[in-house]
Design a protein around this motif. Structure first.
Motif, PDB file in Angstrom:
ATOM      1  N   VAL A 181     -11.368  50.760  33.241  1.00  0.00           N
ATOM      2  CA  VAL A 181     -11.710  49.397  33.643  1.00  0.00           C
ATOM      3  C   VAL A 181     -12.552  48.729  32.561  1.00  0.00           C
ATOM      4  CG1 VAL A 181     -12.941  47.985  35.339  1.00  0.00           C
ATOM      5  CG2 VAL A 181     -11.556  49.925  36.103  1.00  0.00           C
ATOM      6  N   SER A 200     -19.785  43.385  40.508  1.00  0.00           N
ATOM      7  CA  SER A 200     -18.386  43.313  40.936  1.00  0.00           C
ATOM      8  C   SER A 200     -17.685  44.663  40.928  1.00  0.00           C
ATOM      9  CB  SER A 200     -17.607  42.333  40.049  1.00  0.00           C
ATOM     10  OG  SER A 200     -17.605  42.779  38.703  1.00  0.00           O
ATOM     11  N   LYS A 201     -18.123  45.560  40.031  1.00  0.00           N
ATOM     12  CA  LYS A 201     -17.483  46.886  39.912  1.00  0.00           C
ATOM     13  C   LYS A 201     -18.572  47.956  39.763  1.00  0.00           C
ATOM     14  CE  LYS A 201     -13.210  45.204  37.777  1.00  0.00           C
ATOM     15  NZ  LYS A 201     -13.530  43.760  37.749  1.00  0.00           N
ATOM     16  N   SER A 242     -12.417  45.079  30.090  1.00  0.00           N
ATOM     17  CA  SER A 242     -13.481  44.100  30.331  1.00  0.00           C
ATOM     18  C   SER A 242     -13.874  43.401  29.027  1.00  0.00           C
ATOM     19  CB  SER A 242     -14.698  44.796  30.948  1.00  0.00           C
ATOM     20  OG  SER A 242     -14.365  45.441  32.167  1.00  0.00           O
ATOM     21  N   ILE A 250     -17.686  51.477  37.976  1.00  0.00           N
ATOM     22  CA  ILE A 250     -16.793  51.236  36.838  1.00  0.00           C
ATOM     23  C   ILE A 250     -16.512  52.523  36.072  1.00  0.00           C
ATOM     24  CG2 ILE A 250     -18.697  50.691  35.243  1.00  0.00           C
ATOM     25  CD1 ILE A 250     -16.796  48.526  34.066  1.00  0.00           C
TER      26      ILE A 250
END
Length: 354
Positions: A127, A119-120, A131, A123
């Motif tokens: 971020v 998804s990332k 998480s 990163i």
């Protein structure tokens, strides 16, 4: 004629006061904070700074995988040494989970790392901080460097995992520096363990009680970290993949590092350890606890890691079981006999109900 007598009486009272149990406890608490606990936190910070540098150097091609792993081992050892010393900010706000996720009963680390990168893919540390704790710490870092399904010799694979590796390194450095700064700040833990009363402790006995409670809880946790893969908690069925640091095969060395810190709190420095709070009438208890630590270290030294190989044979499992029993003796002696001798009510610990 009265003045010399009055002066003598006052000096005698001062001498007796200087030797009071409360003063001895205050001196011990301060000495442990300054000479045992704070230096361990400082080593943790330095190890995490090196970990952050190591991630950047490895991902830029300036460091090989062997050295990157060595830097991880150092950071992991520094963290293990903190386990029996976890008082104050590190024990609050879910911070310990942000450093290491264990137990990982459902392989959440691998699953969440893969989901996060999907998804990332690029990163960064900001971020990452928002998480799940599962992907923020050393367990996720270990997964990337050691998992057999990740081929870091492949450039594309390395490029995929490196943003997260770098983010974890920076995250751990920031967290460690934040904790150390809090310790050294005005009214921080160093001051609160050294001067009484204060907002955290009404007196030195409360501080000593918390130090003992944290130490006893940590030794109980070591039993769980050993007993879970050994099968002590699963009807005798070994579960090697439930061991802490099973991917890096550092389970036993981590336990040894934590046990060493627990013993450092017991022995202290310059005769200011928890053992020195026991009076001459408690010599036999001191000798038993000393002997229990010696036995546990000898049992551990006799083990030939990795733990997974020991668990694969009956003879190896018996050796690990013998070490577990020695850890249990250290734990029980301090949880019951030592706490009673010091007049400390330990109450519930973090492992109760597990």
């Amino acid at each position: 004629m009265f003045r010399p007598k009055l002066l003598f009486t006052s000096l005698a009272a001062l001498a007796l006061g200087a030797c009071s149990p409360q003063d001895q406890q205050a001196q011990t608490s301060a000495a442990l904070a300054q000479q045992v606990i704070l230096p361990t936190y400082s080593r943790w910070v330095e190890a995490d700074r090196q970990l952050a540098r190591s991630a950047l150097a490895y991902c830029s091609g300036k460091l090989d995988l062997a050295q990157a792993r060595a830097d991880f081992y150092a950071a992991q050892k520094a963290w293990a040494e903190l386990q029996p010393l976890m008082v104050g900010p590190l024990a609050e706000g879910n911070r310990a989970w942000q450093v290491q996720f264990w137990p990982d009963k459902k392989n959440l680390v691998a699953r969440q790392v893969e989901q996060l990168l999907k998804s990332k893919p690029q990163i960064d540390v900001d971020v990452l901080t928002k998480s799940s704790v599962v992907v923020q710490g050393l367990t996720a870092y270990e997964y990337i460097l050691f998992d057999s399904n990740i081929d870091l010799a492949d450039d594309a694979t390395k490029a995929r995992y490196c943003p997260l590796l770098e983010a974890i390194g920076e995250r751990q450095q920031r967290l460690a520096e934040e904790i150390l700064a809090s310790w050294n700040s005005k009214d921080g833990m160093l001051e609160q363990l050294s001067k009484f009363p204060n907002p955290r402790y009404a007196d030195a006995q409360e501080a000593i009680a918390e130090l003992l409670r944290v130490q006893v809880t940590a030794i109980d946790t070591l039993k769980k970290k050993l007993g879970t893969p050994l099968g002590r908690l699963s009807k005798g069925i070994p579960q090697p993949l439930q061991a802490e640091a099973w991917r890096s095969e550092a389970s036993l060395s981590n336990i040894g590092a934590a046990l060493g810190s627990a013993e450092a709190l017991w022995r202290g420095a310059d005769k200011h350890g928890i053992r020195d709070l026991l009076g001459s009438d408690q010599k036999e208890l001191v000798q038993r606890i000393d002997a229990a630590y010696v036995e546990a270290r000898q049992k551990l030294d006799a083990l030939q890691p990795p733990l997974s190989e020991l668990l694969a044979s009956e003879a190896g499992r018996q050796q690990v079981s013998d070490f577990y029993d020695s850890l249990n003796r250290v734990h029980r002696l301090q949880e019951s006999d030592l706490a009673k001798a010091l007049g400390v009510q330990l109450g519930f610990n973090a492992n109760d109900g597990d």
